[in-house]
Design an enzyme around this catalytic site. Structure first.
Site, PDB file in Angstrom:
ATOM      1  N   ALA A 125       0.869  -1.168   0.000  1.00 15.14           N
ATOM      2  CA  ALA A 125       0.000   0.000   0.000  1.00 15.14           C
ATOM      3  C   ALA A 125       0.901   1.211   0.000  1.00 15.14           C
ATOM      4  CB  ALA A 125      -0.912  -0.008   1.223  1.00 15.14           C
ATOM      5  N   LYS A 126       0.285   2.323  -0.243  1.00 19.92           N
ATOM      6  CA  LYS A 126       1.047   3.553  -0.378  1.00 19.92           C
ATOM      7  C   LYS A 126       1.922   3.810   0.854  1.00 19.92           C
ATOM      8  CE  LYS A 126      -0.262   8.027  -2.232  1.00 19.92           C
ATOM      9  NZ  LYS A 126      -1.447   8.857  -2.400  1.00 19.92           N
ATOM     10  N   ARG A 127       1.364   3.498   2.023  1.00 20.36           N
ATOM     11  CA  ARG A 127       2.077   3.861   3.250  1.00 20.36           C
ATOM     12  C   ARG A 127       3.408   3.128   3.388  1.00 20.36           C
ATOM     13  NH1 ARG A 127      -2.409   1.142   4.650  1.00 20.36           N
ATOM     14  NH2 ARG A 127      -2.208  -0.860   5.667  1.00 20.36           N
ATOM     15  N   HIS A 128       3.564   2.016   2.667  1.00 13.76           N
ATOM     16  CA  HIS A 128       4.842   1.322   2.733  1.00 13.76           C
ATOM     17  C   HIS A 128       5.784   1.804   1.628  1.00 13.76           C
ATOM     18  CE1 HIS A 128       2.953  -1.080   5.679  1.00 13.76           C
ATOM     19  NE2 HIS A 128       2.203  -1.761   4.860  1.00 13.76           N
ATOM     20  N   GLY A 129       5.378   2.846   0.924  1.00 10.60           N
ATOM     21  CA  GLY A 129       6.252   3.395  -0.107  1.00 10.60           C
ATOM     22  C   GLY A 129       6.219   2.624  -1.410  1.00 10.60           C
TER      23      GLY A 129
END
Ligand code: GLU
Length: 284
Positions: free
Chosen positions: A240-244
């Protein structure tokens, strides 16, 4: 004829996990000579953005995916959701809820990060008390389950599932700020678009119990379900985005070949079911 769909919410950009899911749905229809339809789930007016819609369509074309018929936008179907809600109102299966998010968070117990099960504060409230003050509409789950009787659905991996919508409590069907919730809109639309096979991530497995209940209450056909594992990185973390993780648009802008990426995801999906080594294969 098999009809599958991809139904992204334009609240952000698509990532590899979305690509894998869209490809799985697309290929399932194409293999069977069926139809693959696209629906933009943009009922959340505050979080949906037109620029994300354009990017999503470009991403899918870049992956080499084609869809049939016009793109359906949920924001244009609010009257249909209201009509479905009216049927449930007429049967006394929904009620007005005036609670704020903060009130619900304070009164409900839920494991950290989980959506709390609504404690039923407004169920049984005399409608005259607060009338048309800002309210959402919640399903009276116990009454609805009693009205619907036993509910079964089929998943290609899990097999026969006995639905337990009571576990999710009195979920919202129409929000204070939107004519429908995800649960109501997705169920009504899958039926309206003639979707026979729903391909989506395992994160929505439990939500299917609610959708199966709504199908029963609204006399809608019951599709077959194919919940796939979520794409994870080599540490098993959800992409997901939060993991870059890069957005598809970034890979596209960097000159990547979407069809090559799509084929790598197909190969990875066949051998690993979208698991950790699947992502490594997709990167290679
Ligand atoms: N719009 C939902 C999402 O983007 C997916 C809905 C579904 O596949 O049922 O998470």
């Amino acid at each position: 004829m098999i009809v599958t769909r991809f139904a992204p919410s334009p609240t952000g950009r698509l990532h590899l996990g979305h690509a894998a899911s869209a490809i799985a749905a697309h290929d399932r229809a194409r293999r069977a000579g069926g139809r693959f339809v696209l629906r933009i789930e943009d009922i959340d007016g505050t979080r949906s953005r037109a620029e994300h819609v354009a990017t999503i369509l470009d991403d899918l074309a870049w992956l080499g995916l084609t869809w049939d018929g016009p793109v359906v936008f949920q924001s244009q179907r609010l009257a249909t959701y209201a009509a479905a809600l009216d049927r449930l109102k007429a049967r006394g299966l929904v009620y007005r809820c005036y609670c704020t998010r903060a009130e619900i968070a304070a009164s409900a117990s839920a494991p950290h990060g989980a959506v709390p099960v609504y404690p039923g504060t407004c169920r049984g409230l005399d409608p005259a008390t607060r009338g048309h003050d800002p309210h959402s509409w919640r399903i009276d789950m116990a009454a609805a389950v009693a009205a619907a009787g036993p509910l079964i659905w089929q998943d290609s991996t899990a097999g026969r599932v006995v639905a337990d919508p009571l576990a999710q409590g009195d979920v919202v069907l129409a929000r204070k700020d939107a004519a429908a919730s995800y649960h109501l809109a997705v169920t009504v639309d899958d039926a309206a678009q003639g979707v026979t096979d729903i391909v989506r991530g395992l994160d929505l497995f439990a939500a299917t119990d609610v959708h199966r209940l709504l199908q029963a209450l609204l006399d809608l056909p019951v599709p077959a379900y194919h919940h796939h594992p979520l794409l994870t990185d080599d540490q098993g973390r959800r992409l997901a985005k939060r993991h870059g993780a890069p957005a598809l648009a970034d890979l596209r802008a960097a000159g990547g070949d979407g069809r090559v990426l799509a084929d790598a995801l197909r190969t990875a999906g066949q051998t690993t079911g979208f698991g950790p080594s699947g992502f490594s294969a997709a990167k290679a």
